[in-house]
Design a protein around this motif. Structure first.
Motif, PDB file in Angstrom:
ATOM      1  N   VAL A 162      18.941  26.100  61.686  1.00 50.35           N
ATOM      2  CA  VAL A 162      18.132  25.289  60.783  1.00 50.35           C
ATOM      3  C   VAL A 162      19.017  24.746  59.674  1.00 50.35           C
ATOM      4  CG1 VAL A 162      16.292  25.327  59.058  1.00 50.35           C
ATOM      5  CG2 VAL A 162      15.946  26.474  61.246  1.00 50.35           C
ATOM      6  N   VAL A 163      18.914  23.453  59.437  1.00 51.63           N
ATOM      7  CA  VAL A 163      19.594  22.823  58.306  1.00 51.63           C
ATOM      8  C   VAL A 163      18.571  22.666  57.185  1.00 51.63           C
ATOM      9  CG1 VAL A 163      20.780  20.779  57.435  1.00 51.63           C
ATOM     10  CG2 VAL A 163      21.243  21.601  59.763  1.00 51.63           C
ATOM     11  N   GLU A 164      18.779  23.408  56.105  1.00 50.92           N
ATOM     12  CA  GLU A 164      17.935  23.288  54.912  1.00 50.92           C
ATOM     13  C   GLU A 164      18.616  22.295  53.979  1.00 50.92           C
ATOM     14  OE1 GLU A 164      16.234  26.056  51.238  1.00 50.92           O
ATOM     15  OE2 GLU A 164      17.859  26.766  52.521  1.00 50.92           O
ATOM     16  N   ALA A 165      17.998  21.137  53.792  1.00 48.07           N
ATOM     17  CA  ALA A 165      18.640  20.060  53.046  1.00 48.07           C
ATOM     18  C   ALA A 165      17.945  19.813  51.715  1.00 48.07           C
ATOM     19  CB  ALA A 165      18.636  18.773  53.872  1.00 48.07           C
ATOM     20  N   ASP A 166      18.716  19.385  50.749  1.00 46.03           N
ATOM     21  CA  ASP A 166      18.187  19.047  49.430  1.00 46.03           C
ATOM     22  C   ASP A 166      18.922  17.822  48.918  1.00 46.03           C
ATOM     23  OD1 ASP A 166      18.525  19.421  46.215  1.00 46.03           O
ATOM     24  OD2 ASP A 166      16.567  20.133  46.892  1.00 46.03           O
ATOM     25  N   ILE A 167      18.171  16.815  48.503  1.00 46.12           N
ATOM     26  CA  ILE A 167      18.750  15.586  47.981  1.00 46.12           C
ATOM     27  C   ILE A 167      18.909  15.723  46.476  1.00 46.12           C
ATOM     28  CG2 ILE A 167      18.555  13.087  47.853  1.00 46.12           C
ATOM     29  CD1 ILE A 167      16.652  13.192  50.212  1.00 46.12           C
ATOM     30  N   ALA A 168      20.101  15.507  45.988  1.00 45.62           N
ATOM     31  CA  ALA A 168      20.383  15.667  44.556  1.00 45.62           C
ATOM     32  C   ALA A 168      19.740  14.540  43.758  1.00 45.62           C
ATOM     33  CB  ALA A 168      21.890  15.683  44.316  1.00 45.62           C
ATOM     34  N   SER A 169      18.848  14.907  42.816  1.00 51.04           N
ATOM     35  CA  SER A 169      18.199  13.943  41.901  1.00 51.04           C
ATOM     36  C   SER A 169      17.660  12.728  42.657  1.00 51.04           C
ATOM     37  CB  SER A 169      19.182  13.498  40.814  1.00 51.04           C
ATOM     38  OG  SER A 169      19.679  14.595  40.106  1.00 51.04           O
ATOM     39  N   TYR A 170      16.880  12.989  43.674  1.00 50.17           N
ATOM     40  CA  TYR A 170      16.465  11.905  44.565  1.00 50.17           C
ATOM     41  C   TYR A 170      15.720  10.793  43.840  1.00 50.17           C
ATOM     42  CZ  TYR A 170      13.818   9.315  48.021  1.00 50.17           C
ATOM     43  OH  TYR A 170      13.259   8.296  48.752  1.00 50.17           O
ATOM     44  N   PHE A 171      14.658  11.134  43.099  1.00 56.09           N
ATOM     45  CA  PHE A 171      13.833  10.098  42.484  1.00 56.09           C
ATOM     46  C   PHE A 171      14.607   9.275  41.454  1.00 56.09           C
ATOM     47  CE2 PHE A 171      10.590  12.756  44.309  1.00 56.09           C
ATOM     48  CZ  PHE A 171       9.559  11.878  44.616  1.00 56.09           C
ATOM     49  N   ASP A 172      15.691   9.814  40.941  1.00 57.96           N
ATOM     50  CA  ASP A 172      16.483   9.094  39.946  1.00 57.96           C
ATOM     51  C   ASP A 172      17.619   8.281  40.557  1.00 57.96           C
ATOM     52  OD1 ASP A 172      14.957  10.139  37.854  1.00 57.96           O
ATOM     53  OD2 ASP A 172      16.182  11.952  37.753  1.00 57.96           O
ATOM     54  N   THR A 173      17.811   8.377  41.872  1.00 62.69           N
ATOM     55  CA  THR A 173      18.956   7.695  42.495  1.00 62.69           C
ATOM     56  C   THR A 173      18.548   6.691  43.569  1.00 62.69           C
ATOM     57  OG1 THR A 173      19.197   9.578  44.015  1.00 62.69           O
ATOM     58  CG2 THR A 173      20.562   9.588  42.032  1.00 62.69           C
ATOM     59  N   VAL A 174      17.256   6.433  43.717  1.00 63.70           N
ATOM     60  CA  VAL A 174      16.813   5.421  44.682  1.00 63.70           C
ATOM     61  C   VAL A 174      17.370   4.062  44.265  1.00 63.70           C
ATOM     62  CG1 VAL A 174      14.808   4.162  45.558  1.00 63.70           C
ATOM     63  CG2 VAL A 174      14.732   6.656  45.359  1.00 63.70           C
ATOM     64  N   ASN A 175      18.063   3.397  45.180  1.00 65.70           N
ATOM     65  CA  ASN A 175      18.710   2.123  44.888  1.00 65.70           C
ATOM     66  C   ASN A 175      17.677   0.996  44.909  1.00 65.70           C
ATOM     67  OD1 ASN A 175      20.156  -0.501  45.969  1.00 65.70           O
ATOM     68  ND2 ASN A 175      21.734   0.735  44.991  1.00 65.70           N
ATOM     69  N   HIS A 176      17.570   0.237  43.826  1.00 67.34           N
ATOM     70  CA  HIS A 176      16.559  -0.818  43.720  1.00 67.34           C
ATOM     71  C   HIS A 176      16.782  -1.934  44.737  1.00 67.34           C
ATOM     72  CE1 HIS A 176      15.531   0.287  39.259  1.00 67.34           C
ATOM     73  NE2 HIS A 176      15.170   1.213  40.137  1.00 67.34           N
ATOM     74  N   HIS A 177      18.028  -2.295  44.946  1.00 66.99           N
ATOM     75  CA  HIS A 177      18.329  -3.382  45.878  1.00 66.99           C
ATOM     76  C   HIS A 177      17.861  -3.029  47.288  1.00 66.99           C
ATOM     77  CE1 HIS A 177      20.489  -6.513  48.041  1.00 66.99           C
ATOM     78  NE2 HIS A 177      21.070  -5.582  48.772  1.00 66.99           N
ATOM     79  N   TRP A 178      18.198  -1.816  47.740  1.00 69.06           N
ATOM     80  CA  TRP A 178      17.796  -1.411  49.083  1.00 69.06           C
ATOM     81  C   TRP A 178      16.289  -1.214  49.175  1.00 69.06           C
ATOM     82  CZ3 TRP A 178      20.341  -2.213  53.234  1.00 69.06           C
ATOM     83  CH2 TRP A 178      21.746  -2.182  53.248  1.00 69.06           C
ATOM     84  N   LEU A 179      15.679  -0.695  48.124  1.00 69.46           N
ATOM     85  CA  LEU A 179      14.225  -0.500  48.138  1.00 69.46           C
ATOM     86  C   LEU A 179      13.497  -1.818  48.322  1.00 69.46           C
ATOM     87  CD1 LEU A 179      11.679   1.206  47.770  1.00 69.46           C
ATOM     88  CD2 LEU A 179      11.950   0.958  45.295  1.00 69.46           C
ATOM     89  N   GLU A 292      25.048  22.724  46.720  1.00 68.24           N
ATOM     90  CA  GLU A 292      24.607  24.091  46.440  1.00 68.24           C
ATOM     91  C   GLU A 292      23.376  24.474  47.253  1.00 68.24           C
ATOM     92  OE1 GLU A 292      23.887  24.157  42.305  1.00 68.24           O
ATOM     93  OE2 GLU A 292      25.990  23.914  41.722  1.00 68.24           O
ATOM     94  N   LYS A 293      22.485  23.519  47.514  1.00 66.32           N
ATOM     95  CA  LYS A 293      21.197  23.832  48.129  1.00 66.32           C
ATOM     96  C   LYS A 293      21.095  23.422  49.595  1.00 66.32           C
ATOM     97  CE  LYS A 293      18.795  23.330  43.710  1.00 66.32           C
ATOM     98  NZ  LYS A 293      17.704  22.639  42.983  1.00 66.32           N
ATOM     99  N   THR A 294      22.092  22.747  50.134  1.00 64.78           N
ATOM    100  CA  THR A 294      22.086  22.357  51.540  1.00 64.78           C
ATOM    101  C   THR A 294      22.858  23.393  52.349  1.00 64.78           C
ATOM    102  OG1 THR A 294      21.968  20.012  50.936  1.00 64.78           O
ATOM    103  CG2 THR A 294      22.663  20.540  53.180  1.00 64.78           C
ATOM    104  N   ARG A 295      22.167  24.023  53.319  1.00 62.52           N
ATOM    105  CA  ARG A 295      22.771  25.144  54.048  1.00 62.52           C
ATOM    106  C   ARG A 295      22.481  25.039  55.539  1.00 62.52           C
ATOM    107  NH1 ARG A 295      20.393  30.523  51.869  1.00 62.52           N
ATOM    108  NH2 ARG A 295      18.459  29.460  52.481  1.00 62.52           N
ATOM    109  N   LEU A 296      23.372  25.621  56.320  1.00 60.88           N
ATOM    110  CA  LEU A 296      23.158  25.797  57.746  1.00 60.88           C
ATOM    111  C   LEU A 296      22.821  27.264  57.979  1.00 60.88           C
ATOM    112  CD1 LEU A 296      23.237  24.818  60.668  1.00 60.88           C
ATOM    113  CD2 LEU A 296      25.693  25.298  60.689  1.00 60.88           C
ATOM    114  N   ILE A 297      21.655  27.518  58.587  1.00 56.15           N
ATOM    115  CA  ILE A 297      21.134  28.875  58.709  1.00 56.15           C
ATOM    116  C   ILE A 297      20.896  29.201  60.179  1.00 56.15           C
ATOM    117  CG2 ILE A 297      19.253  30.421  58.001  1.00 56.15           C
ATOM    118  CD1 ILE A 297      18.714  28.226  55.787  1.00 56.15           C
ATOM    119  N   GLU A 298      21.353  30.359  60.595  1.00 53.80           N
ATOM    120  CA  GLU A 298      21.016  30.839  61.942  1.00 53.80           C
ATOM    121  C   GLU A 298      19.607  31.420  61.881  1.00 53.80           C
ATOM    122  OE1 GLU A 298      22.805  33.600  65.571  1.00 53.80           O
ATOM    123  OE2 GLU A 298      23.740  33.643  63.585  1.00 53.80           O
TER     124      GLU A 298
END
Length: 439
Positions: A162-179, A292-298
């Motif tokens: 299992v890959v437990e993923a976490d996006i760093a400061s997601y809501f603050d880094t959404v790119n306006h141009h791509w959105l 820090e928060k993204t991990r690969l777990i058996e």
């Protein structure tokens, strides 16, 4: 005209849009702004949180409601004339469990009303387009649906990693141009596109100073969750479903709720490749994984860790949506394990910290009023965390609440008589609900 009647009148229009969006996933909608009628805006206002905080202009929900017809008429005229202006949001900070703070943005009530209306239109357009493994901010879907999907995936598929993923400061880094480019895939109505552009570029007011931003969709507004969901739909969901998953040999599955997601794999090398490819994919669109928060777990029914008692190089559990997931032996058969869940330590501490804070600020209130509030808080906790195998954890949350309550009551007087022997005889103390599992 009442909000209920307004909803009935606009529903056929939204239903036709939803049907067209479902029939043709390549259609671009050119005429949507005409749905923003005064009645539709009033109905949108009625759906807002009545206890929402005022924006930077200081106007409260109650004040806006007192002159609702006039306010809605002014907003509608501005929208028709193309003169509507988005106000900066008010920045507030919410403490997090790790000691840091989460920045939130509070728009004005008039902006919230229009955002709620536009969000309902955009949701109608995008809902048929979203993937089945996406659960956040979607009608008819909840966190418990996402948790159940994850449980079924791990229990029935040959999952080992299992890959437990976490996006760093997601809501603050959404790119306006791509959105805006992503929105233009489905929306060709320039009025709606201009409205969204105004909101995301309105800036943040902090300490009386307005700061403009070229990225981010600040949490707090009615439209921000949907925009963030649309962004990840293109950046993550479509890429995973159409480009990455077809290249895998073993089983793999993604479960996403807003910006929280986990990915299950049968083979370790494919899980490692996913993480590498995902980092490259995110970098293209201004996002990054938290190291820090993204991990690969058996983890899983096929995991070699099942039945182990000694130390291991990889974690045996992971947190998702407030729960700690772990493998539990089922029955007496050797090697038969199934996924189980319990409230995570982080969510438990967050709840108790909230209870302690409320009790400290309202120590002077009557014990019966305090009991009523604590009943509501505990029922809410039990309603969310009352899943199978969670009963012991629920029992261990009630005792700390009772202890915090009595400790605060004792601070009322240096000559209190609230010893446990006397407390146990008080009817208000026994009014707190007993732990219960969801049905």
């Amino acid at each position: 005209m009442s909000g209920l009647r307004a909803e009935k009148e606009v529903s056929p229009e939204l239903q036709r849009i939803a049907f067209k969006a479902k029939q043709d996933k390549r259609v671009r909608f050119t005429s949507l702004a005409h749905l923003l009628t005064p009645d539709f805006l009033k109905a949108s206002f009625q759906k807002l949180n009545r206890h929402g905080a005022p924006g930077p202009d200081g106007v409260t929900m109650e004040t806006f409601r007192e002159t609702l017809d006039v306010e809605i008429d002014d907003v509608w005229r501005e929208l028709r004339a193309g003169q509507y202006r988005a106000s900066p949001i008010r920045r507030v900070y919410i403490p997090k469990a790790n000691g840091k703070v989460r920045p939130l943005g509070v728009p004005t009530v008039r902006d919230r009303t229009v955002q709620r209306a536009v969000g309902e239109i955009l949701s109608t357009v995008y809902e048929p387009y979203f993937k089945d493994f996406s659960y956040g901010f979607r009608p008819g879907r909840s966190t418990h649906d996402a948790l159940e999907s994850l449980r079924v995936t791990i229990d029935r598929a040959p999952v080992r990693w299992v890959v437990e993923a976490d996006i760093a400061s997601y809501f603050d880094t959404v790119n306006h141009h791509w959105l805006m480019k992503f929105l233009q895939h489905r929306i060709a109505d320039r009025t709606l596109l201009r409205l969204v552009a105004k909101w995301i570029k309105a800036g943040v007011m902090e300490g009386g100073v307005v700061r403009r931003s070229e990225e981010g969709t600040p949490q707090g507004g009615p439209l921000s969750p949907l925009l963030a969901n649309i962004y990840l739909h293109y950046v993550l969901d479509l890429w995973f479903d159409h480009r990455f998953r077809p290249t895998t040999v073993g089983a793999c599955a993604l479960v996403r709720y807003a910006d929280d997601f986990v990915v299950c794999f049968e083979h370790k090398h494919e899980a490692e490749r996913f993480r590498e490819d995902l980092e490259a994919r995110f970098a293209e669109f201004g996002l990054r994984l938290s190291a820090e928060k993204t991990r690969l777990i058996e983890f899983g029914t096929e995991s070699t860790q099942n039945g182990q008692t000694g130390p291991s190089e990889t974690p045996r559990s992971f947190d998702f949506l407030g729960f700690t997931h772990y493998m539990r032996r089922k029955g007496k058969r050797e090697g038969c394990h199934r996924v189980a869940r319990k409230p995570s330590r982080k969510s438990r501490n967050k709840f108790l910290d909230g209870v302690a804070d409320w009790l400290g600020r309202n120590r002077h209130l009557s014990v019966w009023f305090q009991a009523k509030v604590l009943q509501r808080k505990l029922r809410g906790y039990f309603a969310y965390f009352g899943l199978r195998y969670c009963l012991p954890a629920l029992r261990h949350i009630k005792w700390p609440v009772e202890r915090l309550w009595i400790m605060e009551l004792r601070k009322r007087s240096q000559r209190h008589h609230l010893w446990w022997r006397s407390v146990l005889r008080q009817p208000w103390f026994h009014s707190l609900p007993a732990p219960a599992l969801r049905r």
